[in-house]
Design an enzyme around this catalytic site. Structure first.
Site, mmCIF file in Angstrom:
data_model
loop_
_atom_site.group_PDB
_atom_site.id
_atom_site.type_symbol
_atom_site.label_atom_id
_atom_site.label_comp_id
_atom_site.label_asym_id
_atom_site.label_seq_id
_atom_site.Cartn_x
_atom_site.Cartn_y
_atom_site.Cartn_z
ATOM 1 N N SER A 185 35.216 -17.640 19.764
ATOM 2 C CA SER A 185 34.101 -18.339 20.405
ATOM 3 C C SER A 185 32.929 -17.440 20.782
ATOM 4 C CB SER A 185 34.590 -19.110 21.624
ATOM 5 O OG SER A 185 34.878 -18.199 22.648
ATOM 6 N N LYS B 237 34.128 -23.095 30.972
ATOM 7 C CA LYS B 237 32.996 -22.217 30.622
ATOM 8 C C LYS B 237 31.734 -22.659 31.354
ATOM 9 C CE LYS B 237 34.729 -20.726 26.133
ATOM 10 N NZ LYS B 237 34.719 -20.964 24.696
#
Ligand SMILES: Nc1ncnc2c1ncn2[C@@H]1O[C@H](COP(=O)(O)OP(=O)(O)OP(=O)(O)O)[C@@H](O)[C@H]1O
Ligand SMILES: [Mg+2]
Length: 812
Positions: A691, A734
């Site tokens: 990611s 996140k």
């Protein structure tokens, strides 16, 4: 007994019986009490009756005859009554008279003839009667001899059995050969029933007389045999009981001498037996236990095997087999308790209420296996506790972190020294009920080694299909776990063994937003810590700004554990000041917090970090929740393709190389003899995953084009070789991490847009979220001036110019 022996003096010899010369018609009557005299026999008597005594005294020495006749009812009526006498008696002579001990007379009379008493002639001075002499058949025939033989045999047998202690008498009787004498002496002198004796006297036929005698003796012998048999048996029984008692006493004494089980041990066994009975164990268990009980009762308490079995039995007794706590099925009530203990956590709370609703409708519902997954400190463990409280069940928690041996879950077999049941059975024992809320904490931290796989043992405990027969190696009998409400917790799902994961229902517990934390601190943590630090009742004013200050500058976490700790530290200062000498101001504000907790620990660093080209802010997901991470790139001299540091995992390294290829594909050149060094700080922490792809590309482009990345921006997304941005996981964590770090703009893959639905609107409202499909979109957002002034602004520098001097980017 001397006198009775005298009877036989001369009785062996028939000729000894003197002949009688005269047979007078009137004879003095001597009433016999409990005696019958037969012709030919000698009868010793003790005379107590005065009338009889007078008679004896008068006739003794005269040679006169008397008639000895038995009384019908010897004890009821006075002896002198005529009607109380039998009508047949025996004419006799007094052979001996001697004074007895108490002044009475001891006499001996000999019988001669059977007589019929016709009438009483006088009563004075003693009774006299007219008599008729009766004749009897006297010739013994073969039958009589045979009867005599059998009679003698019986007499001998009676003698052997010491009948009435008359062994000598009987032995002498058995020697009499003459049938007449045998009959008369035996009948007169043996204690056979009186009526029998009288019957024999009265009977005329000799053979019949003998038969009567024989039958009477036979009967006596039979009775004697039966009674001796009974006595023998009774004695045998008493003997056995006595023998056992005696042996036991001896055993006890011996054991005591050896310092072994005394009576205490026996009592203990008895107690144990009673306890086991009272426990109403399942059949299989009861069988096993009875076997062990038998074995142990034969052992010395000091032997190691005794101790092993005893410990085992104690375990069985301590375990709950039927005891269960009633469930609180009042849904409203349960909900209220759950809310009392925890803020938010809607998903798990809803699931519990669903379970209880179904339980209310269906009684035999098997316990579900819930798995709370989330970062540390979000309340997984404490929620489990609260569920138990709300349902009214016992709570048990075991930590599986670091468990790597199957035996820890399922126990050791009893053959091992120091064997114990596993943690599951251990937990149930301390719960004391068959239906506790059983929390298996940190199931993702299970490991595995040569000692077997703990996960497979857990599998049996957790699988609702087989846990009604869970076998612990130590117990060695099936235990029913189907009523247990298992809750497991984990920080990550990935490391949970797949087979276990398959049986559990995952309930995700996300990290908290800043606002959540404020609310939790205010409503739960502060009151809890005030109480824990002994400050209840004091007017503590923990200001919101202070909590906010702690959250921002002293913690960086998804959960609230550190927040709780810092709150506790602040309150402890107040506590110690109170103890030291009183304080007036109980308020906790920012200044107080700084004084109590020291220098600020966390400052928004994104802005400072991204002040030079080559640094981009990424968003990462870790088991501890979301994190921001910086990707730094630099050009260094060297022939390598690229240098990667900061403990990157293989996937992350690959995405770095991929980023480089994308950039090369964009036509951006790297100075000859130089290479790119990418570092991801917090070098000690391993990092991995795809990611960070977009962040790496952005960082390298920033370096090569010398453009600074926007300092309020963080990004996440996987990238393909063709520059397409792919979705990634952990979006909520996140986003929360970015917000925590004070970042307001976030780049997310377009395909992750759906994940924002899980996030409360107030979290995203003040954020600027950009959804991107490819690297071009990313660059436009990351380098806004370049994008606004056209593509030329970031076009690659001319070939002859060094890249650093005139950075440019050609976007394809
Ligand atoms: N939503 C909440 N409301 C009130 N208190 C909470 C909440 N979430 C967490 N807490 C409190 O935070 C503390 C830490 O929670 P807990 O120990 O349960 O965390 P955890 O999720 O089990 O963490 P770990 O994964 O490290 O075991 C507890 O005191 C708990 O009461
Ligand atoms: Mg926990």
């Amino acid at each position: 007994m001397e006198w009775i022996k005298n009877i036989f003096k001369g009785t062996h010899d028939d000729s000894d019986i003197p002949e009688i010369e005269e047979l007078p018609d009137i004879l003095p009557v001597l009433p016999l009490k409990d005696a019958v005299l037969l012709p030919g026999a000698v009868l010793p008597l003790l005379v107590t009756n005065p009338a009889s005594a007078a008679l004896i005294k008068e006739l003794h020495g005269t040679g006169s005859s008397i008639v000895a006749v038995s009384m019908r009812k010897p004890h009821e009526i006075h002896p002198a009554v005529w009607d109380n006498l039998f009508s047949i008696g025996c004419m006799a002579k007094i052979t001996k008279v001697s004074p007895g001990k108490g002044g009475e007379l001891s006499i001996m009379i000999r019988g001669y003839r059977k007589v019929l008493l016709e009438e009483k002639t006088t009563d004075q001075p003693f009774m006299k009667a007219r008599v008729t002499y009766l004749t009897e058949s006297v010739e013994p025939d073969t039958q009589v001899y045979a009867l005599a033989l059998s009679t003698r045999d019986i007499l001998a047998q009676l003698a052997r059995r010491s009948y009435q202690n008359l062994d000598t008498v009987l032995a002498n009787l058995a020697k009499i050969k003459d049938p007449h004498l045998l009959l008369s002496t035996t009948t007169t002198n043996l204690p056979i029933p009186m009526d029998k004796k009288q019957q024999i006297l009265e009977e005329d036929d000799f053979q019949t007389k003998f038969t009567f005698l024989y039958d009477s003796l036979r009967e006596e012998l039979d009775i004697l045999e039966i009674s001796s048999k009974i006595t023998e048996k009774a004695r045998g029984e008493i003997n056995n009981a006595q023998r056992e008692y005696y042996l036991r006493q001896q055993l006890k004494a011996i054991k005591k001498e050896l310092g072994e089980a005394g009576s205490d041990a026996d009592d203990e066994m008895e107690e144990l037996r009673k306890e086991i009975l009272a426990k109403e164990l399942p059949e299989e268990v009861s069988r096993e236990v009875t076997k062990d009980l038998k074995r142990i009762s034969r052992m010395q308490p000091s032997s190691s095997e005794y101790v092993t079995i005893r410990t085992y039995l104690d375990w069985i007794l301590d375990l709950p087999w039927h005891e269960s706590s009633p469930d609180n099925l009042e849904i409203g009530n349960v909900e209220q308790i759950l809310n009392e203990d925890h803020f938010n956590l809607k998903k798990p709370k809803k699931r519990i209420l669903e379970y209880l609703s179904v339980k209310k409708l269906k009684q035999d519902l098997k316990g579900p296996i819930l798995c709370f997954v989330g970062p540390p400190g979000v309340g997984k463990t404490s929620l489990g506790k609260s569920i138990a409280r709300a349902m009214g069940r016992k709570f048990i928690r075991i930590s599986l972190g670091g468990v790597r041996d199957e035996a820890e879950i399922r126990g050791h077999r009893r053959t091992y020294i120091g064997a114990m049941p596993g943690r599951i059975i251990g937990g149930i024992k301390s719960a004391g009920t068959v239906n506790p809320v059983f929390m298996l904490d940190e199931i993702d931290k299970l490991t595995q080694d040569i000692h077997g796989d703990p996960a497979s043992a857990l599998l049996e405990a957790l699988d609702p299909e087989q846990n009604s027969h869970f076998t612990d190696h130590y117990l060695n009998v099936a235990y029913d776990l189907s009523k247990v409400f298992f809750i497991t917790t984990a920080n990550v799902v990935d490391t949970i063994p797949p087979a276990l994961l398959d049986r559990m229902e995952i309930v995700e517990i996300d990290g908290y937003t800043h606002e959540d934390k404020l609310a939790i601190a205010k409503n739960y943590l502060i009151p809890k810590e005030i109480d824990a630090n002994g400050l209840t009742g004091r007017p503590i004013d923990f200001k919101d700004e202070a909590v906010d200050h702690i959250i921002r500058h002293y913690t960086r976490e998804s959960g609230v554990r550190n927040l709780q700790r810092e709150i506790a530290s602040s309150l402890r200062i107040i506590a110690s000041e109170i103890v030291r000498g009183g304080i007036e101001d109980y308020s906790v504000d920012c200044a107080f917090v700084e004084k109590a907790l020291g220098a600020l620990r966390y400052l928004p660093e994104a802005k400072q970090r991204t002040t030079i080209p080559g640094v981009a802010t990424g968003l990462a997901w870790t088991p501890f929740g979301g994190e921001i991470l910086f990707v730094e790139s630099a050009l260094v001299q060297g022939k390598d393709e690229m240098i990667l540091t900061g403990q990157m995992g293989d996937v992350m390294k690959e995405s770095a190389r991929l980023g480089l290829s994308i950039i090369k594909g964009m036509g951006i050149e790297i100075k000859t003899d130089h290479c790119i060094h990418i570092h991801v700080p917090a070098g000690a922490i391993p990092k991995d995953g795809p990611s960070a792809g977009v962040t790496m590309v952005t960082s390298i482009i920033s370096l090569l084009t010398e453009k600074i990345v926007r300092n309020d921006l963080a990004m996440t997304g996987e990238i393909t070789l063709r520059g397409v941005v792919l979705p990634v996981g952990g979006i909520k964590e996140k986003v929360l991490a970015a917000r925590r770090a004070g970042i307001r703009s976030i780049i997310l893959p377009k395909l992750n847009a759906k994940d924002l639905q899980d996030i409360e609107a107030y979290v995203t409202n003040d954020l600027c979220i950009h959804f991107v499909e490819n690297i071009e979109d990313v660059l436009k957002i990351a380098f806004p001036e370049a994008a606004s002034s056209g593509l030329e602004a970031i076009s690659p520098p001319p070939a002859e110019e060094p890249v650093r001097d005139a950075p440019s980017l050609r976007v394809q």
